[in-house]
Design a protein around this motif. Structure first.
Motif, PDB file in Angstrom:
ATOM      1  N   PHE A  95      44.523  47.599  35.688  1.00  0.00           N
ATOM      2  CA  PHE A  95      45.430  48.721  35.933  1.00  0.00           C
ATOM      3  C   PHE A  95      46.084  48.654  37.310  1.00  0.00           C
ATOM      4  N   ILE A  96      45.338  48.271  38.314  1.00  0.00           N
ATOM      5  CA  ILE A  96      45.957  48.108  39.639  1.00  0.00           C
ATOM      6  C   ILE A  96      46.916  46.920  39.598  1.00  0.00           C
ATOM      7  N   GLY A  97      46.493  45.829  38.971  1.00  0.00           N
ATOM      8  CA  GLY A  97      47.341  44.644  38.893  1.00  0.00           C
ATOM      9  C   GLY A  97      48.635  44.877  38.142  1.00  0.00           C
ATOM     10  N   LYS A  98      48.591  45.720  37.147  1.00  0.00           N
ATOM     11  CA  LYS A  98      49.797  45.995  36.357  1.00  0.00           C
ATOM     12  C   LYS A  98      50.756  46.940  37.079  1.00  0.00           C
ATOM     13  N   TYR A  99      50.233  47.906  37.803  1.00  0.00           N
ATOM     14  CA  TYR A  99      51.084  48.967  38.333  1.00  0.00           C
ATOM     15  C   TYR A  99      51.332  48.924  39.839  1.00  0.00           C
ATOM     16  N   ILE A 100      50.664  48.050  40.542  1.00  0.00           N
ATOM     17  CA  ILE A 100      50.880  47.937  41.991  1.00  0.00           C
ATOM     18  C   ILE A 100      51.240  46.486  42.302  1.00  0.00           C
ATOM     19  N   THR A 101      52.156  46.316  43.220  1.00  0.00           N
ATOM     20  CA  THR A 101      52.563  44.967  43.617  1.00  0.00           C
ATOM     21  C   THR A 101      52.149  44.741  45.065  1.00  0.00           C
ATOM     22  N   ILE A 102      51.540  43.583  45.325  1.00  0.00           N
ATOM     23  CA  ILE A 102      51.219  43.245  46.711  1.00  0.00           C
ATOM     24  C   ILE A 102      52.219  42.194  47.187  1.00  0.00           C
ATOM     25  N   ASN A 103      52.480  42.219  48.477  1.00  0.00           N
ATOM     26  CA  ASN A 103      53.447  41.258  49.010  1.00  0.00           C
ATOM     27  C   ASN A 103      52.760  39.941  49.357  1.00  0.00           C
ATOM     28  N   ILE A 104      53.552  38.957  49.650  1.00  0.00           N
ATOM     29  CA  ILE A 104      53.056  37.602  49.909  1.00  0.00           C
ATOM     30  C   ILE A 104      52.142  37.569  51.131  1.00  0.00           C
TER      31      ILE A 104
END
Length: 189
Positions: A95-104
């Motif tokens: 759920f975190i992986g689907k709805y939150i994006t982390i930057n490089i």
């Protein structure tokens, strides 16, 4: 499940008398571990499939499990404890992986930190199966570092919608490794 596995091993010992008692015990333990994992993996897949999240589950599984396999980590005391903790872990990753994006930049810091933590603290003993030789411990440490390094690189070449899921899978596998390390330290005292 234990009774079924005992029956299987008993039949194997009857038809193949060359196995020692120790080999049969190892076989029984291996089969028990195998069936425990299969009876978690399949229901998880079905549940995530019902919510059309099976691709995220497969990514989380592919990035989480290899690290866990060689580095070790936290283990629940019962099968059902393990079942629900593992399910909750995959839910958090997905759920975190689907709805939150982390930057490089964040991902680089997380992945380098993960590699360093695995190098310092892995492998973590399983209470039921301790690592006895220093040679085996070093081999598992080296494999763990190589796997986490390769998975870190792979996270940058998979489709971008799975990037956060992959990085988070690595991070949570390392966090659970650290929890196992701390838990083992508390048990030894």
């Amino acid at each position: 499940m234990n009774k079924l596995i005992c029956c299987i091993v008993k039949e194997i010992s009857k038809t193949n008398s060359q196995f020692t008692d120790l080999e049969l015990k190892k076989m029984e333990y291996g089969l028990l571990c195998f069936f425990d994992e299969v009876t978690k993996i399949i229901p998880y897949y079905i549940i995530f499939h019902l919510f059309s999240l099976q691709q995220y589950y497969m990514v989380a599984f592919m990035f989480f499990c290899p690290i866990r396999l060689f580095s070790g980590g936290f283990h629940a005391k019962t099968y059902w404890g393990c079942f629900f903790i593992s399910f909750l872990t995959f839910c958090v990753i997905i759920f975190i992986g689907k709805y939150i994006t982390i930057n490089i930049l964040t991902s680089i810091v997380v992945l380098i930190s993960s590699i360093l933590l695995v190098y310092i603290f892995s492998p973590v003993d399983n209470i039921n199966k301790r690592i006895k030789s220093k040679e085996r411990r070093n081999k598992l440490k080296n494999i763990s570092v190589i796997i986490i390094f390769l998975l870190s690189g792979l996270s940058y070449i998979i489709p971008s919608r799975f990037f956060t899921t992959a990085v988070l899978s690595i991070l949570i596998a390392v966090i659970l490794m650290m929890m196992g390390y701390i838990n083992n330290g508390l048990i030894k005292k």
